[in-house]
Motif scaffolding. Structure first.
Motif, mmCIF file in Angstrom:
data_model
loop_
_atom_site.group_PDB
_atom_site.id
_atom_site.type_symbol
_atom_site.label_atom_id
_atom_site.label_comp_id
_atom_site.label_asym_id
_atom_site.label_seq_id
_atom_site.Cartn_x
_atom_site.Cartn_y
_atom_site.Cartn_z
ATOM 1 N N ALA A 168 0.872 -1.245 0.031
ATOM 2 C CA ALA A 168 0.023 -0.173 0.142
ATOM 3 C C ALA A 168 0.756 1.279 -0.100
ATOM 4 N N SER A 169 0.599 2.167 -0.445
ATOM 5 C CA SER A 169 1.092 3.657 -0.603
ATOM 6 C C SER A 169 1.015 4.342 0.644
ATOM 7 N N PRO A 170 1.547 5.429 0.802
ATOM 8 C CA PRO A 170 1.370 6.010 2.083
ATOM 9 C C PRO A 170 -0.075 6.867 2.279
ATOM 10 N N ALA A 171 -0.333 7.198 1.015
ATOM 11 C CA ALA A 171 -1.995 7.759 0.721
ATOM 12 C C ALA A 171 -2.911 6.700 0.885
ATOM 13 N N MET A 172 -2.780 5.567 0.545
ATOM 14 C CA MET A 172 -3.905 4.530 0.785
ATOM 15 C C MET A 172 -3.893 4.189 2.425
ATOM 16 N N VAL A 173 -2.825 4.212 3.062
ATOM 17 C CA VAL A 173 -3.087 3.787 4.413
ATOM 18 C C VAL A 173 -3.481 4.912 5.209
ATOM 19 N N ALA A 174 -2.887 6.301 4.682
ATOM 20 C CA ALA A 174 -3.578 7.518 5.594
ATOM 21 C C ALA A 174 -5.058 7.552 5.350
ATOM 22 N N ASN A 175 -5.528 7.003 4.043
ATOM 23 C CA ASN A 175 -7.113 7.345 4.046
ATOM 24 C C ASN A 175 -7.844 6.165 4.969
ATOM 25 N N VAL A 176 -7.170 5.228 5.296
ATOM 26 C CA VAL A 176 -7.903 4.426 6.286
ATOM 27 C C VAL A 176 -7.809 4.833 7.569
ATOM 28 N N ILE A 177 -6.660 5.490 8.118
ATOM 29 C CA ILE A 177 -6.643 6.336 9.185
ATOM 30 C C ILE A 177 -7.591 7.298 9.430
ATOM 31 N N GLU A 178 -7.641 7.932 8.244
ATOM 32 C CA GLU A 178 -8.673 9.092 8.168
ATOM 33 C C GLU A 178 -9.883 8.775 8.356
ATOM 34 N N SER A 215 11.208 13.400 11.986
ATOM 35 C CA SER A 215 11.157 14.511 10.984
ATOM 36 C C SER A 215 9.901 14.044 9.922
ATOM 37 N N LEU A 216 9.111 12.905 10.297
ATOM 38 C CA LEU A 216 7.896 12.674 9.366
ATOM 39 C C LEU A 216 8.175 12.274 8.125
ATOM 40 N N ASP A 217 9.259 11.657 7.893
ATOM 41 C CA ASP A 217 9.934 11.624 6.419
ATOM 42 C C ASP A 217 8.822 10.158 6.191
ATOM 43 N N ASP A 218 8.284 10.214 5.230
ATOM 44 C CA ASP A 218 7.232 9.277 4.876
ATOM 45 C C ASP A 218 7.848 8.366 3.580
ATOM 46 N N HIS A 219 9.293 8.120 3.749
ATOM 47 C CA HIS A 219 9.788 7.339 2.622
ATOM 48 C C HIS A 219 10.683 6.355 3.045
ATOM 49 N N LEU A 220 10.547 5.703 4.275
ATOM 50 C CA LEU A 220 11.023 4.622 4.831
ATOM 51 C C LEU A 220 11.156 3.240 3.927
ATOM 52 N N VAL A 221 12.025 2.206 4.020
ATOM 53 C CA VAL A 221 12.039 1.327 3.168
ATOM 54 C C VAL A 221 12.279 0.075 4.429
ATOM 55 N N ILE A 231 4.197 2.612 8.697
ATOM 56 C CA ILE A 231 4.719 3.636 9.338
ATOM 57 C C ILE A 231 4.640 4.921 8.091
ATOM 58 N N ASN A 232 5.118 4.847 7.148
ATOM 59 C CA ASN A 232 5.059 5.729 6.001
ATOM 60 C C ASN A 232 3.523 6.283 5.857
ATOM 61 N N GLY A 233 2.615 5.427 6.222
ATOM 62 C CA GLY A 233 1.211 5.987 5.959
ATOM 63 C C GLY A 233 0.745 6.794 7.122
ATOM 64 N N LEU A 234 1.245 6.474 8.393
ATOM 65 C CA LEU A 234 0.866 7.180 9.623
ATOM 66 C C LEU A 234 1.598 8.651 9.382
ATOM 67 N N LEU A 235 2.933 8.442 9.108
ATOM 68 C CA LEU A 235 3.693 9.844 8.734
ATOM 69 C C LEU A 235 3.163 10.834 7.943
ATOM 70 N N TYR A 236 2.466 10.334 6.909
ATOM 71 C CA TYR A 236 1.912 10.893 5.753
ATOM 72 C C TYR A 236 0.600 11.697 6.343
ATOM 73 N N TYR A 237 0.099 10.900 7.052
ATOM 74 C CA TYR A 237 -1.260 11.263 7.848
ATOM 75 C C TYR A 237 -0.878 12.494 8.838
ATOM 76 N N ALA A 238 0.237 12.040 9.447
ATOM 77 C CA ALA A 238 0.616 13.176 10.705
ATOM 78 C C ALA A 238 1.206 14.560 9.813
ATOM 79 N N LYS A 239 1.533 14.508 8.797
ATOM 80 C CA LYS A 239 1.728 15.902 8.148
ATOM 81 C C LYS A 239 0.777 16.320 7.684
ATOM 82 N N ARG A 240 -0.264 15.787 7.315
ATOM 83 C CA ARG A 240 -1.352 16.275 6.786
ATOM 84 C C ARG A 240 -2.397 17.088 7.846
ATOM 85 N N HIS A 241 -2.008 16.385 9.051
ATOM 86 C CA HIS A 241 -3.020 16.920 10.205
ATOM 87 C C HIS A 241 -2.066 17.518 11.417
ATOM 88 N N GLY A 242 -0.969 17.897 11.142
ATOM 89 C CA GLY A 242 -0.167 18.814 12.076
ATOM 90 C C GLY A 242 0.352 17.933 13.342
#
Length: 275
Positions: A168-178, A215-221, A231-242
């Protein structure tokens, strides 16, 4: 309402009435199978964990408790009161899934009893891009299960949304969190860090990974963290929501119960609204 908004509506026609349990796969291997021994282990680990401010967004490791349980306990101590549901996401170790896989069973069973799944929410999440209903990736997977006895002990009664994350991409995971973040849901990502380096190399690599997370870097491997996709999805979400991140504990198996020639790294992190 929590950091997220716009929760998706339930789609009843997608609900699957399976009336089944997912039995423990690693009880007696990764954590104690005896309920009394298990409760005592949890009490001791929580008592020794450092105190930090409450947080509804957490990252914690998922190895055998003798190796990573003390590190994970630092995250569990941050769980605030009032939690009624847990979105628990972790990596696939045995059966690949291209996005996120949710189970169709009614409950996950542990030695402390069943953890009931939020079937209505799962049915709704299955309508999102990249999300599928599939029990096979969950059948023998440990990354969700090892957290459940701790959550049962800390929270008590709650419902569960367990998701294993493959490609899953970070955006996919972030959408689930959202979709799940209603202010009373704990968002917990399950991940270990580096694998099978010598002690000094692991310390260096895991410290670098911790800096990326902070640092909320959502490019972990995957070489940095087996749960990198979640983790990347959560960090992507974190940046979106401060949200800002805090390191709670960072150790490896050479610090806890293993040798130092081939270690696995563990980190616990909390994310909260930035001041």
């Amino acid at each position: 309402m929590g950091a997220g908004g716009g929760q998706i509506n339930v789609a009843p026609e997608r609900t699957m009435m399976s009336n089944t349990l997912r039995p423990p796969a690693v009880a007696g291997l990764f954590y104690p199978e005896n309920p009394a021994e298990l409760r005592a282990w949890v009490r001791a680990a929580l008592a020794e964990a450092p105190a930090h401010p409450p947080a509804r967004y957490l990252i914690a490791p998922h190895a055998g408790w003798i190796y990573s349980g003390e590190v994970a306990a630092a995250a569990y101590r941050c769980i605030p009161p009032g939690i009624r549901r847990v979105l628990l996401m972790g990596p696939v170790h045995r059966v690949w899934t291209p996005g996120l896989a949710l189970p169709t069973v009614d409950a996950f069973l542990t030695p402390l009893g069943p953890v009931v799944l939020d079937r209505a929410a799962i049915a709704a999440l299955a309508t999102l891009p990249g999300v599928t209903l599939d029990d096979l990736p969950h059948r023998d997977e440990h990354c969700i299960e090892v957290h459940l006895p701790f959550l049962q002990s800390v929270i008590g009664d709650f419902t569960l949304i367990p998701a294993v994350v493959g490609g899953a991409s970070p955006a996919m995971v972030a959408n689930v969190i959202e979709a799940c973040d209603d202010g009373r849901t704990l968002i917990l990502v399950s991940s270990d860090l580096s694998h099978y380096h010598d002690y000094d190399t692991a310390k260096r690599l895991d410290a670098q990974t911790a800096r990326h997370i902070l640092s909320l870097d959502d490019h972990l491997v995957g070489e940095q963290a087996c749960g990198a996709a979640a983790i990347n999805g959560l960090l992507y979400y974190a940046k979106r929501h401060g949200l800002g991140a805090e390191l709670l504990d960072l150790r490896n198996s050479g610090d806890t119960a293993g040798t130092r020639d081939r270690v696995v790294g563990y980190g616990s992190f909390a994310l909260r609204p930035a001041a």
